[in-house]
Design a protein around this motif. Structure first.
Motif, PDB file in Angstrom:
ATOM      1  N   CYS A   1       8.074 -18.462 -22.629  1.00 23.98           N
ATOM      2  CA  CYS A   1       8.743 -17.283 -23.188  1.00 23.98           C
ATOM      3  C   CYS A   1       7.703 -16.269 -23.653  1.00 23.98           C
ATOM      4  O   CYS A   1       6.746 -16.614 -24.357  1.00 23.98           O
ATOM      5  CB  CYS A   1       9.630 -17.711 -24.362  1.00 23.98           C
ATOM      6  SG  CYS A   1      10.422 -16.334 -25.225  1.00 23.98           S
TER       7      CYS A   1
ATOM      8  N   CYS B   1      18.021 -17.604 -21.160  1.00 21.15           N
ATOM      9  CA  CYS B   1      17.426 -17.296 -22.460  1.00 21.15           C
ATOM     10  C   CYS B   1      16.602 -18.465 -22.973  1.00 21.15           C
ATOM     11  O   CYS B   1      16.884 -19.622 -22.669  1.00 21.15           O
ATOM     12  CB  CYS B   1      18.513 -16.986 -23.488  1.00 21.15           C
ATOM     13  SG  CYS B   1      19.430 -15.489 -23.128  1.00 21.15           S
TER      14      CYS B   1
ATOM     15  N   ALA C   1      15.963 -17.551 -28.309  1.00 21.46           N
ATOM     16  CA  ALA C   1      17.128 -16.906 -27.688  1.00 21.46           C
ATOM     17  C   ALA C   1      16.817 -15.591 -26.988  1.00 21.46           C
ATOM     18  O   ALA C   1      17.723 -14.871 -26.585  1.00 21.46           O
ATOM     19  CB  ALA C   1      18.263 -16.724 -28.699  1.00 21.46           C
ATOM     20  N   SER C   2      15.539 -15.251 -26.797  1.00 28.63           N
ATOM     21  CA  SER C   2      15.192 -14.041 -26.045  1.00 28.63           C
ATOM     22  C   SER C   2      15.538 -14.222 -24.570  1.00 28.63           C
ATOM     23  O   SER C   2      15.427 -15.317 -24.031  1.00 28.63           O
ATOM     24  CB  SER C   2      13.692 -13.760 -26.160  1.00 28.63           C
ATOM     25  OG  SER C   2      13.350 -13.420 -27.464  1.00 28.63           O
ATOM     26  N   VAL C   3      15.916 -13.132 -23.931  1.00 28.74           N
ATOM     27  CA  VAL C   3      16.183 -13.165 -22.496  1.00 28.74           C
ATOM     28  C   VAL C   3      14.853 -13.368 -21.775  1.00 28.74           C
ATOM     29  O   VAL C   3      13.897 -12.621 -22.000  1.00 28.74           O
ATOM     30  CB  VAL C   3      16.856 -11.865 -22.027  1.00 28.74           C
ATOM     31  CG1 VAL C   3      16.978 -11.835 -20.509  1.00 28.74           C
ATOM     32  CG2 VAL C   3      18.214 -11.694 -22.681  1.00 28.74           C
TER      33      VAL C   3
ATOM     34  N   THR D   1      22.081 -14.877 -16.728  1.00 26.71           N
ATOM     35  CA  THR D   1      21.005 -14.633 -17.679  1.00 26.71           C
ATOM     36  C   THR D   1      20.469 -15.962 -18.192  1.00 26.71           C
ATOM     37  O   THR D   1      21.233 -16.860 -18.526  1.00 26.71           O
ATOM     38  CB  THR D   1      21.515 -13.788 -18.869  1.00 26.71           C
ATOM     39  OG1 THR D   1      22.019 -12.554 -18.364  1.00 26.71           O
ATOM     40  CG2 THR D   1      20.412 -13.506 -19.870  1.00 26.71           C
TER      41      THR D   1
ATOM     42  N   GLN E   1      25.659 -18.990 -29.735  1.00 27.82           N
ATOM     43  CA  GLN E   1      25.270 -19.664 -28.505  1.00 27.82           C
ATOM     44  C   GLN E   1      26.327 -20.669 -28.056  1.00 27.82           C
ATOM     45  O   GLN E   1      26.065 -21.510 -27.211  1.00 27.82           O
ATOM     46  CB  GLN E   1      23.930 -20.371 -28.684  1.00 27.82           C
ATOM     47  CG  GLN E   1      22.785 -19.419 -28.868  1.00 27.82           C
ATOM     48  CD  GLN E   1      21.445 -20.129 -28.837  1.00 27.82           C
ATOM     49  OE1 GLN E   1      21.339 -21.318 -29.068  1.00 27.82           O
ATOM     50  NE2 GLN E   1      20.411 -19.387 -28.538  1.00 27.82           N
TER      51      GLN E   1
ATOM     52  N   GLU F   1      16.446 -24.450 -20.702  1.00 30.32           N
ATOM     53  CA  GLU F   1      16.737 -23.128 -21.246  1.00 30.32           C
ATOM     54  C   GLU F   1      18.250 -22.937 -21.361  1.00 30.32           C
ATOM     55  O   GLU F   1      19.026 -23.766 -20.919  1.00 30.32           O
ATOM     56  CB  GLU F   1      16.109 -22.041 -20.364  1.00 30.32           C
ATOM     57  CG  GLU F   1      14.616 -22.177 -20.167  1.00 30.32           C
ATOM     58  CD  GLU F   1      13.776 -22.024 -21.438  1.00 30.32           C
ATOM     59  OE1 GLU F   1      14.319 -21.944 -22.547  1.00 30.32           O
ATOM     60  OE2 GLU F   1      12.549 -21.984 -21.289  1.00 30.32           O
TER      61      GLU F   1
END
Length: 102
Positions: free
Chosen positions: A42, A66, A71-73, A64, A14, A54
């Motif tokens: 999320c 996340c 860390a999910s989109v 994008t 990240q 975020e």
């Protein structure tokens, strides 16, 4: 940060992530409102955070957003000659305050 599916762990870099404020312009253009006061939940882990908290990635095709926790989109937006593409499928909900559209 490490994420996994129970069988395989993956280290997630990240280091190039920005805070959500960096994505505000792209999402504002797509949503028609300033996203700075939006609360996002999320869909993967249920974590709720303000848009600005975020993680944003601007180096891909489009922008994008996340989840800062798993860390999910949670959202993507891209503008092409054919139009603007918006995906919020990685989020459970986006709460816009009553004054967001004013």
């Amino acid at each position: 940060m490490s994420i996994g599916d129970g069988y395989t762990a993956v280290e997630l870099d990240q280091s190039n992530a920005l805070d959500g404020s960096a994505a505000a312009g792209a999402f504002s253009a797509a949503l028609g409102v300033d996203p700075s006061m939006i609360e996002i939940v999320c869909a993967e882990c249920g974590y709720q955070a303000a848009f600005a908290e975020e993680r944003a990635y601007l180096k891909g095709p489009g922008t994008t957003l996340c989840c800062r926790r798993c860390a999910s989109v949670i959202g993507r937006v891209a503008t092409t000659p054919a139009g603007t593409w918006l995906s919020l499928s990685g989020s459970e909900s986006w709460r816009l305050p009553t004054s967001a559209g004013k």
